[in-house]
Design an enzyme around this catalytic site. Sequence first.
Site, mmCIF file in Angstrom:
data_model
loop_
_atom_site.group_PDB
_atom_site.id
_atom_site.type_symbol
_atom_site.label_atom_id
_atom_site.label_comp_id
_atom_site.label_asym_id
_atom_site.label_seq_id
_atom_site.Cartn_x
_atom_site.Cartn_y
_atom_site.Cartn_z
ATOM 1 N N GLY A 141 59.308 48.770 19.473
ATOM 2 C CA GLY A 141 58.890 47.485 20.022
ATOM 3 C C GLY A 141 57.430 47.180 19.745
ATOM 4 N N GLU B 39 55.460 56.938 14.500
ATOM 5 C CA GLU B 39 55.997 57.632 15.677
ATOM 6 C C GLU B 39 57.045 58.659 15.271
ATOM 7 O OE1 GLU B 39 55.451 54.135 19.083
ATOM 8 O OE2 GLU B 39 57.330 54.278 17.974
#
Length: 227
Positions: free
Chosen positions: A99, A106
């Site tokens: 998001g 990540e």
Amino acid sequence: MNQDQLKQLVGQKAVEYIQDGMQVGLGTGSTVKFMVDALGERVKNEHLNIVGVSTSDRTAAQAKALGIPMKSVDEVDHLDLTIDGADEIADDFQGVKGGGAALLFEKIVAINSDKVMWIVDESKMVHQLGAFGLPVEVIPYGSQHVFEKMAARGYNPVFRKVNDELVRTDSNNIIIDLHIDPITDPHALAEDLIHMVGVVEHGLFLDMVNTVIVGHANGPEVIEARP
């Protein structure tokens, strides 16, 4: 408790798991921001000797401002623990992330970590993935063709934009959000997406998280998802 207070609660709980000498992956997002603040306090007050590895430029800037020693992911041999947020976590602890448009970094940091911890408020815990759009990072070149392939598969793609401008990742790629509700077979979907030429990475984080800390009004809940 409002949502920010729940996020602060889990952020503070998460840093209790960080020990002296650790190399720690620092995620991205509104919940992680509270965690990094709490980690900065521990570094300052306890002289905690750790190294942080960031998953985004904005987390890196925050950590450096708080005096947390930082290295790039290529400067460390491994990470002891990565603490990150999530957009959705299903009953079987599969997750959707991205998001904040940082899903590629990540995932790189997460797969190089001995342990992965997700910190969320209770609204992120769902029965089945899919209500939150599934982010897919694609290179700009040929992205319209990738978009059309996704549409033909019934994935309901939407180019992510802010103020009518395409959102750019830290790698200068773009994000296509897919709207598939529910995602009945996340592993099959992940395989399909990653083999599309032009797709860099998708936001399905599967079989990856070890510990989930969920913020509830009566306190944080620590769930051991997998060893």
